[in-house]
Motif scaffolding. Structure first.
Motif, PDB file in Angstrom:
ATOM      1  N   ARG A  36      39.654  43.189  33.743  1.00  0.00           N
ATOM      2  CA  ARG A  36      39.798  42.168  34.790  1.00  0.00           C
ATOM      3  C   ARG A  36      40.997  42.468  35.692  1.00  0.00           C
ATOM      4  NH1 ARG A  36      40.675  35.772  33.378  1.00  0.00           N
ATOM      5  NH2 ARG A  36      41.413  35.137  35.426  1.00  0.00           N
ATOM      6  N   ASN A  73      31.665  43.889  29.342  1.00  0.00           N
ATOM      7  CA  ASN A  73      32.147  42.685  30.026  1.00  0.00           C
ATOM      8  C   ASN A  73      31.857  42.769  31.526  1.00  0.00           C
ATOM      9  OD1 ASN A  73      34.672  43.516  31.581  1.00  0.00           O
ATOM     10  ND2 ASN A  73      35.229  44.247  29.528  1.00  0.00           N
ATOM     11  N   SER A  74      31.942  41.656  32.185  1.00  0.00           N
ATOM     12  CA  SER A  74      31.518  41.546  33.589  1.00  0.00           C
ATOM     13  C   SER A  74      32.416  42.292  34.578  1.00  0.00           C
ATOM     14  CB  SER A  74      31.426  40.077  33.990  1.00  0.00           C
ATOM     15  OG  SER A  74      32.701  39.467  33.916  1.00  0.00           O
ATOM     16  N   HIS A  75      33.533  42.811  34.130  1.00  0.00           N
ATOM     17  CA  HIS A  75      34.452  43.521  35.032  1.00  0.00           C
ATOM     18  C   HIS A  75      34.237  45.035  35.004  1.00  0.00           C
ATOM     19  CE1 HIS A  75      36.396  39.665  35.320  1.00  0.00           C
ATOM     20  NE2 HIS A  75      36.467  39.636  34.012  1.00  0.00           N
ATOM     21  N   GLU A  87      29.201  51.502  32.536  1.00  0.00           N
ATOM     22  CA  GLU A  87      29.133  51.449  31.071  1.00  0.00           C
ATOM     23  C   GLU A  87      28.631  52.790  30.555  1.00  0.00           C
ATOM     24  OE1 GLU A  87      27.172  48.877  27.392  1.00  0.00           O
ATOM     25  OE2 GLU A  87      26.647  48.372  29.454  1.00  0.00           O
ATOM     26  N   ARG A 113      40.213  45.553  37.846  1.00  0.00           N
ATOM     27  CA  ARG A 113      39.215  45.223  38.876  1.00  0.00           C
ATOM     28  C   ARG A 113      39.847  44.396  39.986  1.00  0.00           C
ATOM     29  NH1 ARG A 113      33.987  43.548  39.276  1.00  0.00           N
ATOM     30  NH2 ARG A 113      32.753  45.343  38.921  1.00  0.00           N
ATOM     31  N   GLU A 166      38.582  43.205  27.900  1.00  0.00           N
ATOM     32  CA  GLU A 166      38.134  42.441  29.057  1.00  0.00           C
ATOM     33  C   GLU A 166      39.299  42.080  29.965  1.00  0.00           C
ATOM     34  OE1 GLU A 166      35.597  38.477  30.323  1.00  0.00           O
ATOM     35  OE2 GLU A 166      35.915  38.892  28.190  1.00  0.00           O
TER      36      GLU A 166
END
Length: 177
Positions: free
Chosen positions: A52, A77-79, A83, A55, A48
């Motif tokens: 991050r 993960n959000s970054h 996927e 990104r 992550e």
């Protein structure tokens, strides 16, 4: 024009804002600033943090997850921009290696060590077959584990580039262009 990918291996146990987290985030940012996309296992920890960093530096982030294996994890993960689920752990590693121009390994545990060994063996076989071996950069923290405890020749060891600091990382990335 497709973007070349660098896969990053690292611990899922790395906690936010720890020195290991900051290192992973810095490596992710350096990869993106060098013009590469970043691929990782897509979950938390160092994966992550690297995502991050990439990104934030404007890079593309790919997460190669293994949802059948890690049922307790709710997804990438959000970054992560893209996927790519893999059916098994070995399939996940294989997929990351197939898509990568190079790999980098942060400090980690058994999973990271496994990823290093698979990548290293692939590079060894590629060289035996007369192909260009996959470039592998590993955090210098791995050297005490690898060098003295295995029966390795210098030719095998030279397949790994030790990354001790940001300058080493910059030189490794520059050599991939």
């Amino acid at each position: 024009m497709p973007v070349a990918v660098i896969s990053v291996f690292g611990s899922s146990r790395t906690v936010p804002e720890s020195p290991a987290w900051r290192q992973a985030e810095a490596w992710g940012g350096a990869i993106a600033r060098a013009g590469f996309a970043l691929a990782s296992g897509g979950y938390g920890g160092s994966m992550e943090a690297a995502s991050r960093g990439a990104r934030r530096a404007g890079g593309l982030v790919v997460g190669v997850t293994a949802p059948d294996l890690f049922k307790s994890r709710s997804g990438a993960n959000s970054h992560v921009d893209l996927e790519l689920p893999a059916p098994t752990l070995t399939g996940r590693i294989e997929r990351m290696l197939e898509m990568s121009r190079a790999v980098l390994a942060l400090p980690g545990g058994l999973g990271t060590l496994t990823e290093i060994m698979v990548a290293w063996n692939l590079a060894y076989i590629q060289r035996l077959q007369g192909q260009r071996p996959l470039p592998i950069g590993v955090d210098a923290a791995w050297e005490p584990l690898l060098r003295p405890h295995l029966q390795l020749s210098e030719r095998e060891l030279e397949l790994l580039t030790l990354i001790a600091d940001e300058d080493d990382l910059e030189r490794f990335l520059a050599g991939l262009r």
